[in-house]
Design a protein around this motif. Structure first.
Motif, short mmCIF file in Angstrom:
data_model
loop_
_atom_site.label_atom_id
_atom_site.label_comp_id
_atom_site.label_asym_id
_atom_site.label_seq_id
_atom_site.Cartn_x
_atom_site.Cartn_y
_atom_site.Cartn_z
N ARG A 13 0.94 -1.44 0.02
CA ARG A 13 0.10 0.07 -0.05
C ARG A 13 0.74 1.41 -0.03
NH1 ARG A 13 -2.75 -0.40 5.55
NH2 ARG A 13 -0.70 -0.76 6.07
N ARG A 14 0.46 2.36 -0.32
CA ARG A 14 1.02 3.74 -0.32
C ARG A 14 1.20 4.05 0.72
NH1 ARG A 14 0.22 9.19 -3.17
NH2 ARG A 14 1.07 10.55 -1.67
N PHE A 15 0.49 3.55 2.03
CA PHE A 15 0.51 3.99 3.31
C PHE A 15 1.69 3.47 3.84
CE2 PHE A 15 0.05 2.88 7.80
CZ PHE A 15 -0.11 4.12 8.31
N ASP A 16 2.53 2.14 3.34
CA ASP A 16 3.64 1.68 3.92
C ASP A 16 4.77 2.51 3.34
OD1 ASP A 16 2.24 -0.81 4.74
OD2 ASP A 16 2.43 -1.72 2.74
N LEU A 17 4.72 3.00 2.12
CA LEU A 17 5.84 3.99 1.41
C LEU A 17 5.78 5.12 2.41
CD1 LEU A 17 5.41 3.66 -2.08
CD2 LEU A 17 7.25 2.57 -0.86
N GLU A 18 4.73 5.81 2.63
CA GLU A 18 4.55 6.94 3.54
C GLU A 18 5.09 6.72 5.06
OE1 GLU A 18 0.26 7.82 3.12
OE2 GLU A 18 0.59 8.90 1.13
N ARG A 19 4.80 5.76 5.42
CA ARG A 19 5.24 5.34 7.00
C ARG A 19 6.74 5.23 7.00
NH1 ARG A 19 2.88 6.49 10.90
NH2 ARG A 19 5.01 7.54 11.44
N MET A 20 7.13 4.79 6.08
CA MET A 20 8.79 4.67 5.65
C MET A 20 9.25 6.00 5.84
SD MET A 20 9.71 1.09 3.90
CE MET A 20 9.04 1.50 2.55
N ALA A 21 8.86 6.82 4.95
CA ALA A 21 9.39 8.27 4.90
C ALA A 21 9.14 8.89 6.07
CB ALA A 21 8.48 8.95 3.71
N LEU A 22 7.98 8.73 6.75
CA LEU A 22 7.83 9.43 8.15
C LEU A 22 8.83 8.96 9.18
CD1 LEU A 22 4.02 9.75 8.12
CD2 LEU A 22 5.54 11.74 8.07
N ASP A 23 8.89 7.54 9.17
CA ASP A 23 9.86 7.10 10.03
C ASP A 23 11.47 7.35 9.86
OD1 ASP A 23 7.87 5.97 11.39
OD2 ASP A 23 8.07 3.84 10.59
N SER A 24 11.68 7.52 8.47
CA SER A 24 13.08 8.23 8.19
C SER A 24 13.36 9.30 8.56
CB SER A 24 13.35 8.07 6.73
OG SER A 24 13.10 6.88 6.34
N ALA A 25 12.31 10.33 8.51
CA ALA A 25 12.56 11.50 9.18
C ALA A 25 12.69 11.61 10.52
CB ALA A 25 11.23 12.56 8.68
N ALA A 33 12.15 17.82 14.06
CA ALA A 33 10.73 18.25 13.69
C ALA A 33 10.25 18.88 12.74
CB ALA A 33 10.38 18.86 15.26
N ARG A 34 11.10 19.97 12.30
CA ARG A 34 10.96 20.53 10.74
C ARG A 34 10.65 19.43 9.67
NH1 ARG A 34 14.90 24.86 9.59
NH2 ARG A 34 15.33 24.54 11.88
N LEU A 35 11.81 18.60 9.79
CA LEU A 35 11.83 17.73 8.73
C LEU A 35 10.61 16.56 8.78
CD1 LEU A 35 13.25 16.21 6.15
CD2 LEU A 35 14.51 14.89 7.96
N GLU A 36 10.17 16.37 10.05
CA GLU A 36 8.85 15.36 10.04
C GLU A 36 7.85 16.44 9.46
OE1 GLU A 36 8.71 13.28 13.58
OE2 GLU A 36 10.42 14.31 14.27
N ARG A 37 7.70 17.64 9.90
CA ARG A 37 6.43 18.40 9.48
C ARG A 37 6.57 18.55 7.90
NH1 ARG A 37 7.90 21.21 14.07
NH2 ARG A 37 8.85 22.92 12.73
N LEU A 38 7.72 18.58 7.25
CA LEU A 38 7.73 18.90 5.78
C LEU A 38 7.41 17.41 5.22
CD1 LEU A 38 8.84 20.43 3.44
CD2 LEU A 38 10.92 19.47 3.79
N VAL A 39 7.92 16.42 5.52
CA VAL A 39 7.72 15.23 5.13
C VAL A 39 5.74 14.71 5.07
CG1 VAL A 39 7.79 12.67 5.28
CG2 VAL A 39 9.86 14.07 5.15
N ALA A 40 5.54 15.04 6.15
CA ALA A 40 4.00 15.08 6.48
C ALA A 40 3.38 15.85 5.61
CB ALA A 40 3.53 15.24 8.01
N SER A 41 3.52 17.14 5.49
CA SER A 41 2.53 17.86 4.74
C SER A 41 3.15 17.53 3.24
CB SER A 41 3.20 19.50 4.82
OG SER A 41 4.55 19.62 4.51
N SER A 42 4.32 17.14 2.70
CA SER A 42 4.29 16.84 1.48
C SER A 42 3.43 15.51 1.15
CB SER A 42 5.87 16.32 1.15
OG SER A 42 6.55 17.46 1.54
N ILE A 43 3.36 14.58 2.11
CA ILE A 43 2.61 13.27 2.00
C ILE A 43 1.19 13.83 1.82
CG2 ILE A 43 1.40 11.58 2.92
CD1 ILE A 43 4.45 10.96 4.10
N GLU A 44 0.60 14.72 2.52
CA GLU A 44 -0.70 15.23 2.68
C GLU A 44 -1.11 16.09 1.27
OE1 GLU A 44 -3.49 15.03 4.40
OE2 GLU A 44 -2.08 13.50 5.47
#
Length: 104
Positions: A44-56, A67-78
């Motif tokens: 699922r796409r969610f698996d890729l997104e989870r890996m990106a968020l976990d990487s940050a 924290a800024r990187l995590e917000r950037l990754v989350a907002s990019s996913i959204e």
């Protein structure tokens, strides 16, 4: 890829992230690693997104920059919304709040 431990790691609650280690020696890129994961390891796409968020979240940055990187990754996913048809149908699942809660 059939014997890759990713599913067992996730089931055990281990964060799984993608990395290139040393691009010169491994002859790969992070984009290529995500492409491989989308094609061979992630259902699922969610698996890729989870890996990106976990990487940050696992980065070695100072707390404020991480924290800024995590917000950037989350907002990019959204902002991404949905994956284009060019991905061949891989990882087309758009996560919902129930998906995120189930993963936690």
């Amino acid at each position: 890829y059939e014997t890759h431990p990713r599913p067992r790691f996730l089931a055990a609650g281990v964060r799984v992230v993608l990395a290139t280690d040393n691009r010169f020696f491994s002859k790969t890129s992070l984009s290529r690693e995500y492409d491989i994961a989308a094609e061979r390891l992630c259902e699922r796409r969610f698996d890729l997104e989870r890996m990106a968020l976990d990487s940050a979240a696992a980065s070695f940055l100072p707390d404020d920059r991480r924290a800024r990187l995590e917000r950037l990754v989350a907002s990019s996913i959204e902002a991404e919304g949905s994956i284009s048809a060019s991905d061949g149908g891989h990882a087309s699942h758009r996560p919902t709040s129930s998906d995120r809660e189930a993963e936690q």
